[in-house]
Design a protein around this motif. Sequence first.
Motif, PDB file in Angstrom:
ATOM      1  N   SER A 176      -3.764  -7.635   9.185  1.00  0.00           N
ATOM      2  CA  SER A 176      -3.865  -6.666   8.098  1.00  0.00           C
ATOM      3  C   SER A 176      -2.868  -6.921   6.988  1.00  0.00           C
ATOM      4  N   THR A 177      -1.681  -7.389   7.341  1.00  0.00           N
ATOM      5  CA  THR A 177      -0.690  -7.687   6.318  1.00  0.00           C
ATOM      6  C   THR A 177      -1.185  -8.815   5.428  1.00  0.00           C
ATOM      7  N   GLY A 236      -2.338  -2.565  18.694  1.00  0.00           N
ATOM      8  CA  GLY A 236      -1.128  -2.199  19.410  1.00  0.00           C
ATOM      9  C   GLY A 236       0.095  -2.857  18.810  1.00  0.00           C
ATOM     10  N   ARG A 237      -0.157  -3.765  17.894  1.00  0.00           N
ATOM     11  CA  ARG A 237       0.935  -4.516  17.279  1.00  0.00           C
ATOM     12  C   ARG A 237       1.602  -3.669  16.202  1.00  0.00           C
ATOM     13  N   ALA A 238       2.877  -3.498  16.330  1.00  0.00           N
ATOM     14  CA  ALA A 238       3.623  -2.732  15.339  1.00  0.00           C
ATOM     15  C   ALA A 238       4.249  -3.673  14.325  1.00  0.00           C
ATOM     16  N   PHE A 239       4.135  -3.331  13.070  1.00  0.00           N
ATOM     17  CA  PHE A 239       4.833  -4.039  12.013  1.00  0.00           C
ATOM     18  C   PHE A 239       5.231  -3.013  10.968  1.00  0.00           C
ATOM     19  N   ARG A 240       6.221  -3.322  10.221  1.00  0.00           N
ATOM     20  CA  ARG A 240       6.862  -2.352   9.345  1.00  0.00           C
ATOM     21  C   ARG A 240       5.902  -1.683   8.364  1.00  0.00           C
ATOM     22  N   GLU A 241       4.991  -2.423   7.821  1.00  0.00           N
ATOM     23  CA  GLU A 241       4.115  -1.911   6.772  1.00  0.00           C
ATOM     24  C   GLU A 241       2.869  -1.209   7.299  1.00  0.00           C
ATOM     25  N   ARG A 242       2.685  -1.177   8.588  1.00  0.00           N
ATOM     26  CA  ARG A 242       1.461  -0.624   9.168  1.00  0.00           C
ATOM     27  C   ARG A 242       1.219   0.822   8.748  1.00  0.00           C
ATOM     28  N   ALA A 243       2.222   1.664   8.870  1.00  0.00           N
ATOM     29  CA  ALA A 243       2.058   3.088   8.540  1.00  0.00           C
ATOM     30  C   ALA A 243       1.679   3.274   7.073  1.00  0.00           C
ATOM     31  N   GLN A 244       2.273   2.494   6.187  1.00  0.00           N
ATOM     32  CA  GLN A 244       1.976   2.635   4.771  1.00  0.00           C
ATOM     33  C   GLN A 244       0.556   2.181   4.445  1.00  0.00           C
ATOM     34  N   LEU A 245       0.114   1.090   5.055  1.00  0.00           N
ATOM     35  CA  LEU A 245      -1.263   0.641   4.827  1.00  0.00           C
ATOM     36  C   LEU A 245      -2.263   1.652   5.378  1.00  0.00           C
ATOM     37  N   GLU A 246      -1.989   2.196   6.557  1.00  0.00           N
ATOM     38  CA  GLU A 246      -2.869   3.225   7.119  1.00  0.00           C
ATOM     39  C   GLU A 246      -2.921   4.434   6.198  1.00  0.00           C
ATOM     40  N   LEU A 247      -1.778   4.832   5.679  1.00  0.00           N
ATOM     41  CA  LEU A 247      -1.707   5.980   4.784  1.00  0.00           C
ATOM     42  C   LEU A 247      -2.554   5.747   3.537  1.00  0.00           C
ATOM     43  N   LEU A 248      -2.455   4.570   2.949  1.00  0.00           N
ATOM     44  CA  LEU A 248      -3.254   4.245   1.773  1.00  0.00           C
ATOM     45  C   LEU A 248      -4.747   4.278   2.087  1.00  0.00           C
ATOM     46  N   ALA A 295      -1.968  -1.897  -2.277  1.00  0.00           N
ATOM     47  CA  ALA A 295      -2.052  -2.653  -1.028  1.00  0.00           C
ATOM     48  C   ALA A 295      -1.129  -3.869  -1.069  1.00  0.00           C
ATOM     49  N   ARG A 296      -1.071  -4.517  -2.207  1.00  0.00           N
ATOM     50  CA  ARG A 296      -0.196  -5.700  -2.328  1.00  0.00           C
ATOM     51  C   ARG A 296       1.276  -5.320  -2.349  1.00  0.00           C
ATOM     52  N   VAL A 297       1.596  -4.162  -2.909  1.00  0.00           N
ATOM     53  CA  VAL A 297       2.984  -3.706  -2.956  1.00  0.00           C
ATOM     54  C   VAL A 297       3.452  -3.247  -1.574  1.00  0.00           C
ATOM     55  N   LEU A 298       2.587  -2.558  -0.845  1.00  0.00           N
ATOM     56  CA  LEU A 298       2.976  -1.958   0.429  1.00  0.00           C
ATOM     57  C   LEU A 298       3.295  -2.967   1.528  1.00  0.00           C
ATOM     58  N   VAL A 299       2.908  -4.196   1.359  1.00  0.00           N
ATOM     59  CA  VAL A 299       3.253  -5.210   2.367  1.00  0.00           C
ATOM     60  C   VAL A 299       4.528  -5.965   2.004  1.00  0.00           C
ATOM     61  N   LYS A 300       5.172  -5.533   0.927  1.00  0.00           N
ATOM     62  CA  LYS A 300       6.418  -6.163   0.483  1.00  0.00           C
ATOM     63  C   LYS A 300       7.492  -5.089   0.318  1.00  0.00           C
ATOM     64  N   PRO A 301       8.194  -4.728   1.395  1.00  0.00           N
ATOM     65  CA  PRO A 301       9.189  -3.657   1.313  1.00  0.00           C
ATOM     66  C   PRO A 301      10.287  -3.900   0.281  1.00  0.00           C
TER      67      PRO A 301
END
Length: 117
Positions: A2-3, A44-56, A85-91
Amino acid sequence: DSTAAAGNGWLGLCCVAASSHHANVRALGFGGIGCALRRLEGSGRAFRERAQLELLLRALKDGVLDAPPAARLPRPIAAFAAAAARVLVKPRHPLYARLNRELLNRPWLDATELPSF
């Protein structure tokens, strides 16, 4: 991944397709958005941007009143989502924190108003 889908523009392309005047293109766009959301929720894989992408993606999904293919994202909302989407994968992106706050303040993206980004 997804990232990668968000970072390389695939998710943005789906958002823009969901704003098309052609029902078949919209169906593909909404299908891609739905697929990405299901993969994020089922992963089941956790990554930092997951919550933000789901939220969007949930904000997009919940902001659409009609069911696809009748549903159509307004072009400004689609452009916002594609860029977001492009911003949310780049903290480290300068707009990351502001965009995250914007999404947290709204349970959905209202199709009748422009995001106050």
